[in-house]
Design an enzyme around this catalytic site. Structure first.
Site, PDB file in Angstrom:
ATOM      1  N   SER A   1       3.072   3.333  -7.366  1.00  0.00           N
ATOM      2  CA  SER A   1       2.767   1.933  -7.679  1.00  0.00           C
ATOM      3  C   SER A   1       3.542   1.044  -6.716  1.00  0.00           C
ATOM      4  CB  SER A   1       3.188   1.633  -9.119  1.00  0.00           C
ATOM      5  OG  SER A   1       3.231   0.237  -9.329  1.00  0.00           O
TER       6      SER A   1
ATOM      7  N   GLN B   1      -4.378 -13.564 -12.224  1.00  0.00           N
ATOM      8  CA  GLN B   1      -4.195 -12.470 -13.181  1.00  0.00           C
ATOM      9  C   GLN B   1      -2.746 -12.330 -13.637  1.00  0.00           C
ATOM     10  OE1 GLN B   1      -5.692  -9.556 -10.206  1.00  0.00           O
ATOM     11  NE2 GLN B   1      -4.127  -8.174 -10.997  1.00  0.00           N
TER      12      GLN B   1
ATOM     13  N   LEU C   1       0.824  -1.224   0.000  1.00  0.00           N
ATOM     14  CA  LEU C   1       0.000   0.000   0.000  1.00  0.00           C
ATOM     15  C   LEU C   1       0.856   1.272   0.000  1.00  0.00           C
ATOM     16  CD1 LEU C   1      -3.002  -0.872   2.364  1.00  0.00           C
ATOM     17  CD2 LEU C   1      -2.660  -1.415  -0.049  1.00  0.00           C
ATOM     18  N   HIS C   2       0.365   2.257  -0.737  1.00  0.00           N
ATOM     19  CA  HIS C   2       1.077   3.530  -0.888  1.00  0.00           C
ATOM     20  C   HIS C   2       0.045   4.660  -0.905  1.00  0.00           C
ATOM     21  CE1 HIS C   2      -0.324   3.142  -4.991  1.00  0.00           C
ATOM     22  NE2 HIS C   2       0.330   2.005  -5.108  1.00  0.00           N
TER      23      HIS C   2
ATOM     24  N   GLU D   1      -8.052   5.238 -11.192  1.00  0.00           N
ATOM     25  CA  GLU D   1      -7.989   5.526 -12.629  1.00  0.00           C
ATOM     26  C   GLU D   1      -6.607   5.196 -13.190  1.00  0.00           C
ATOM     27  OE1 GLU D   1      -9.153   9.608 -13.036  1.00  0.00           O
ATOM     28  OE2 GLU D   1     -11.268   9.149 -12.748  1.00  0.00           O
ATOM     29  N   LYS D   2      -5.656   4.953 -12.309  1.00  0.00           N
ATOM     30  CA  LYS D   2      -4.315   4.584 -12.784  1.00  0.00           C
ATOM     31  C   LYS D   2      -4.412   3.388 -13.729  1.00  0.00           C
ATOM     32  CE  LYS D   2      -0.012   2.643 -11.231  1.00  0.00           C
ATOM     33  NZ  LYS D   2      -0.353   1.232 -11.473  1.00  0.00           N
ATOM     34  N   ASP D   3      -5.269   2.428 -13.353  1.00  0.00           N
ATOM     35  CA  ASP D   3      -5.464   1.241 -14.196  1.00  0.00           C
ATOM     36  C   ASP D   3      -6.755   1.456 -14.990  1.00  0.00           C
ATOM     37  OD1 ASP D   3      -3.255  -0.541 -13.021  1.00  0.00           O
ATOM     38  OD2 ASP D   3      -4.305   0.230 -11.277  1.00  0.00           O
TER      39      ASP D   3
ATOM     40  N   GLY E   1      -1.367   6.185  -3.249  1.00  0.00           N
ATOM     41  CA  GLY E   1      -2.472   5.974  -4.194  1.00  0.00           C
ATOM     42  C   GLY E   1      -3.602   5.204  -3.521  1.00  0.00           C
ATOM     43  N   HIS E   2      -3.224   4.098  -2.861  1.00  0.00           N
ATOM     44  CA  HIS E   2      -4.242   3.309  -2.155  1.00  0.00           C
ATOM     45  C   HIS E   2      -4.888   4.148  -1.051  1.00  0.00           C
ATOM     46  CE1 HIS E   2      -1.442  -0.015  -3.585  1.00  0.00           C
ATOM     47  NE2 HIS E   2      -2.588  -0.373  -4.102  1.00  0.00           N
TER      48      HIS E   2
END
Ligand code: AMP
Length: 526
Positions: free
Chosen positions: A194, A64, A36-37, A156-158, A39-40
């Site tokens: 990321s 995946q 986790l960073h 939205e990164k992915d 972004g999370h």
């Protein structure tokens, strides 16, 4: 169940079930693979902001990852994740067996989840990671089945993952579940945060920062007038090929359909994937050749004006009330005692007419014709009575359509009125066809009349009038009312104006995300 401060740590399915049963209210779910960073953390904040109980899952999903990808080396730091997930009600650490009932799940995805629209995985990462999105859906199906959240929060990164999931969400959830997208959170040098960044050496990390810079070059080229996608893609490639980064793809696609764009016309997404040392990184940039346009069309009495005004104010776009333009011409014709017919005198009047639009402090449209502010005069009953006949004149329509298209060159509009999505702005980012049944519109009209102190006719009479008007609008020879093929039908029966505006805002952000526009508010709102 172990706790960390107020946060609960869940390590088995039964602990999860117990916690869910005790939670009571709606669950807002943030699925992650850990590491986790910031972004999370932004996703967690957005989930928290939407109310409800916040559950974060940390699960590196084997299905995946293809053979040879970084499943075994993916960063796994559960203790650090617990620290990073502060402000969460619970963190759930399922094992592969908990999710799949088997420590070695079948990665062929046989019979695993709802079908993905093939076109969504034919571009960007699709061809480079066969089976990846099927694996994502396979795990999401299981996670959502267990958690039954009211809201899923994703980055939205992915973007491609978000788009695929959005398409499949109704099939994945038993109950109504909303998807809240969160804008990309970046490091100081522009690289998206990321989990995989932690695996880069200092020199690889410096190289990785060239990724957002290359996208910035493409954006600068667009600002300088470049519109050819091949040139924009090649520009990014050339910049990255000169470094140690290995490019999988640089591709310009339509943000919603993910189909390649031959040239930039409006808003498109330039996506890039590169390999840096041991990891593969993604980034993208939304490129705009003009500001976005929303076109709102639909039968009379569906609340188009109110919805358009509120939506424009909410998105910080201008409200282009094209009906007012027809009214202004009607006013001018009445002032000049011009008969309502196409003739040379009308042509003369239209050719010399100077129609100007401006927007007041509150985004309201101010309309001037031949230097006279007619914003109020065009609402007079005699104008209202004349405007349908004026709008039916081909000469008038031609002149006004041309003017409306000229406004559209800059974009930044929510336009409402006749053939907005079909004829005037066929390239609008979002085309909406607002509808309501005649019965619903009759009820609204009656309520409106009562509120104004008038006595409404019986509902059946109003309904018949509305049906008659619809028929005329659909069958008139000049610009008959019809839906744009790629328009979204929004049925407004039984929902409030605010809900309609919320839905339209969500539809808009599926095509033009928060943060893509310089004027936008980047805080996600649930
Ligand atoms: P991951 O743990 O990489 O599978 O990501 C979990 C969720 O966090 C996904 O919805 C990602 O899109 C989102 N996410 C990851 N990195 C970022 C970031 N830098 N900004 C915003 N969201 C992100």
């Amino acid at each position: 169940m172990p706790t960390k401060g107020a946060m609960v740590i869940l390590r088995s399915n039964s602990e999860l079930d117990q916690w869910l049963a005790a939670a009571g209210g709606p669950i807002h779910f943030v699925p992650t693979m850990g590491g986790l960073h910031r972004g999370h953390q932004q996703l967690i904040r957005a989930a928290r902001g939407a109310g409800g109980r916040v559950l974060v899952s940390v699960f590196v999903n084997p299905t995946q990852f293809a053979a040879g990808e970084d499943f075994t080396t993916y960063p796994r730091h559960p203790d650090r994740d617990i620290q990073q997930a502060a402000d969460t009600d619970a963190v759930w650490f399922p094992t592969v067996e908990h999710i799949y009932g088997d420590a070695n799940p079948d990665r062929s995805h046989a019979g695993s989840g709802p079908p993905i629209k093939p076109s969504l995985i034919q571009t960007l990462c699709g061809p480079w990671r066969p089976g990846h999105f099927e694996g994502v859906l396979m795990v999401m199906a299981r996670l959502l089945e267990r958690v039954q959240p009211a809201l899923v929060v994703m980055g939205e990164k992915d973007w491609q993952q978000l788009t695929v999931l959005r398409q499949c969400l109704p099939a994945l959830c038993e109950k109504r579940c909303r998807l809240l997208p969160v804008p990309v959170v970046r490091e100081g040098d522009g690289l998206p945060c990321s989990s995989r960044n932690s695996r880069l050496s200092p020199s690889q990390r410096r190289q990785a920062a060239l990724l957002p810079q290359a996208l910035g070059d493409a954006e600068a080229a667009v600002q300088a007038g470049e519109r050819r996608s091949a040139v924009l893609e090649q520009l990014v490639r050339a910049r990255l090929d000169a470094t140690e980064l290995r490019v999988d793809y640089a591709q310009l696609v339509h943000p919603l359909t993910l189909q390649p764009c031959p040239h930039l016309d409006g808003v498109a997404l330039l996506g890039v994937a590169v390999h840096v040392g041991p990891v593969r990184l993604l980034d993208h940039r939304f490129l705009l050749s003009r500001q976005p346009i929303i076109a709102i069309d639909g039968p009379a009495g569906t609340g188009k004006s109110t919805v358009t005004r509120l939506l424009a104010a909410r998105l910080g776009l201008l409200h282009l009330d094209t009906g007012a333009m027809y009214r202004a011409v009607a006013w001018l014709m009445l002032e000049n005692r011009q008969p309502i017919r196409s003739d040379a005198a009308l042509q003369q009047l239209l050719e010399t007419m100077e129609l100007r639009l401006a927007w007041g402090d509150h985004g309201q449209q101010v309309i001037c014709i031949n230097g006279v502010d007619v914003s109020d005069a065009i609402r007079l009953p005699r104008v209202t009575a004349t405007v349908p006949r004026v709008a039916a004149l081909p000469q008038v329509r031609q002149v006004l359509t041309r003017q409306q298209r000229a406004f559209g060159q800059q974009g930044g509009l929510v336009s409402e009125g006749r053939d907005m999505g079909t004829a005037v702005f066929p390239n609008a980012e979002l085309k909406v066809y607002l509808t309501a049944t005649a019965a619903e519109r009759a009820r609204r009209r009656a309520a409106d009349m009562t509120q104004r102190g008038q006595t409404p006719p019986p509902l059946a009479t109003l309904e018949a009038q509305i049906a008659e008007r619809d028929h005329l609008d659909r069958t008139r020879t000049e610009a008959p009312l019809r839906q744009a093929e790629d328009g979204v039908v929004v049925a407004t029966d039984g929902i409030t104006v605010e809900q309609v505006v919320d839905d339209l805002e969500e539809l808009f952000h599926q095509r033009v995300p928060r943060g893509a526009e310089p004027w936008a508010n980047t805080e996600p709102v649930a």
